[in-house]
Design an enzyme around this catalytic site. Structure first.
Site, PDB file in Angstrom:
ATOM      1  N   ASP A 115      14.916  63.300 -20.578  1.00 21.33           N
ATOM      2  CA  ASP A 115      14.566  64.717 -20.625  1.00 21.33           C
ATOM      3  C   ASP A 115      15.078  65.383 -21.897  1.00 21.33           C
ATOM      4  OD1 ASP A 115      17.250  64.698 -20.227  1.00 21.33           O
ATOM      5  OD2 ASP A 115      17.266  66.225 -18.643  1.00 21.33           O
ATOM      6  N   CYS A 174      13.996  70.486 -18.330  1.00 18.63           N
ATOM      7  CA  CYS A 174      13.576  70.920 -16.989  1.00 18.63           C
ATOM      8  C   CYS A 174      14.629  71.793 -16.305  1.00 18.63           C
ATOM      9  CB  CYS A 174      13.307  69.713 -16.105  1.00 18.63           C
ATOM     10  SG  CYS A 174      11.747  68.948 -16.476  1.00 18.63           S
ATOM     11  N   CYS A 319      25.801  79.577 -21.409  1.00 18.33           N
ATOM     12  CA  CYS A 319      24.419  79.447 -20.911  1.00 18.33           C
ATOM     13  C   CYS A 319      24.520  78.778 -19.545  1.00 18.33           C
ATOM     14  CB  CYS A 319      23.541  78.680 -21.899  1.00 18.33           C
ATOM     15  SG  CYS A 319      24.022  76.959 -22.144  1.00 18.33           S
TER      16      CYS A 319
END
Ligand SMILES: [Zn+2]
Length: 361
Positions: A115, A174, A319
């Protein structure tokens, strides 16, 4: 076995096949499940992550009872349950330039379910070096794509399509951007299908063709791909002939980024120290979960909004898991902020270790 294209001889080929799945996540789950169910005799999995509740919407190898376990342990148990007669080889490590060639050399083909860009470039390069087909898949929200990179059989490699990685932080994964859970199910199944076809030698593989899937419109489109003769890896005179530093190539190396732990942040908040806490996630994420007092400036808006921040004051950036904030810290340091730190593990770790009232997502 009952299908003439497969038959006992094809089933035997599957039994003798060795397939490596990179990642036991969203794409690796359906791919590994179907490959195991089909009787692929040796199935390798490489992953270093642990199962998190937020994975379960798409990573169907794992269940609630597996939360906190190694994905590899959970995957092995599930795959053994599906087919106890196959060998499952687990590689409990990050897939890196140091170990990738050695791991890939033990398999006939690779299913790339990674990913992130460094792993995609790495998986591409080592498959080209080792002349192994690389069955590619990627998903983003409602869109998916798949192809087979195998320059030794015709068609291009990943680098022919994307010679340069995207700007760091510009393409979320994702976990950051979200994905409809069924989407990796569809794309991972397509990858399993391509892997089985390659092993059986039947049909027309997705070599030189990119299949693009739009789940909202329910449309499949196909694009023809060409090998780039100038490609540094599979071109006519390759300049890259062994693994490079992929984190550095993709600009995502976080080695030099100063960090601060969630515990240190908690101490500073409790002591009412004066500092700026900046949240660089998207507004929707901020709405779902936030740390009190954090100011929302999404990463994409940060370059244009630096003037809103005090350059002299201690600044802590966070974040979701620490990747985007690392990019933000780099950007701010380059812009002259000397006293800026990345919150290690992001709000996910904050929720884990400091305040369980902050929802996990
Ligand atoms: Zn190429």
């Amino acid at each position: 076995m009952i299908m003439p294209e497969v038959g006992p001889a094809g089933q035997q080929r599957l039994k003798e096949a060795r397939v490596l799945c990179i990642g036991a996540g969203g794409l690796g789950s359906p791919a590994a499940l179907y490959l195991a169910a089909a009787g692929v005799g040796q199935l390798g999995l490489v992953d270093f992550d642990e199962v998190d509740l937020s994975n379960l919407q798409r990573q169907i190898l794992h269940g609630t009872k597996d939360i906190g376990r190694k994905k590899l342990d959970s995957a092995r148990d599930r795959l053994r349950d599906v087919n106890p007669t196959i060998d499952i080889e687990t590689h409990d490590c990050r897939f890196t330039g140091e170990n990738a060639l050695e791991i890939v050399s033990r398999y006939d083909l690779v299913v790339d379910g990674s990913d992130n860009f460094p792993t995609r470039y790495l998986s591409n390069d080592v498959c080209v070096f080792a002349r192994k087909p690389n069955v590619y898949g990627s998903v983003f929200r409602f869109d998916g794509q798949s192809t087979v990179f195998a320059p030794h059989l015709g068609g291009p490699c990943y680098r022919c399509l994307f010679p340069e990685p995207p700007a760091p932080g510009s393409v979320p994964n994702c976990a950051q951007a979200g994905v409809l859970g069924v989407l990796p199910g569809i794309v991972g199944s397509i990858q399993a299908n391509e892997a089985l076809k390659l092993i059986l030698g039947v049909g027309t593989p997705l070599i030189g063709r990119l299949l693009y899937f739009d789940a909202l419109k329910m449309k499949f489109r196909e694009f023809n791909l060409r090998r780039d003769p100038q490609c540094p890896v599979c071109g006519d005179s390759p300049t890259i002939t062994q693994p490079i530093d992929y984190e550095q190539f993709c600009g995502v190396s976080t080695n030099m980024i100063p960090t601060i732990s969630v515990r240190e942040l908690k101490q500073k908040l409790d002591a009412h120290e004066k500092f700026q806490l900046v949240d660089v996630r998207e507004p929707l994420e901020h709405e779902i979960a936030s740390i009190g007092g954090a100011r929302l400036i999404p990463l994409g808006e940060l370059p244009g909004r630096l003037s809103e921040l005090d350059r002299e004051q201690l600044t802590i950036v966070h974040c979701h898991s620490g990747q985007r904030s690392a990019q933000a810290v780099r950007l701010m340091r380059e812009a002259g902020f000397a006293n800026v730190f990345n919150l290690e593990g992001g709000i996910a770790k904050w929720s884990d270790e400091i305040d369980s009232d902050v929802p996990q997502y």
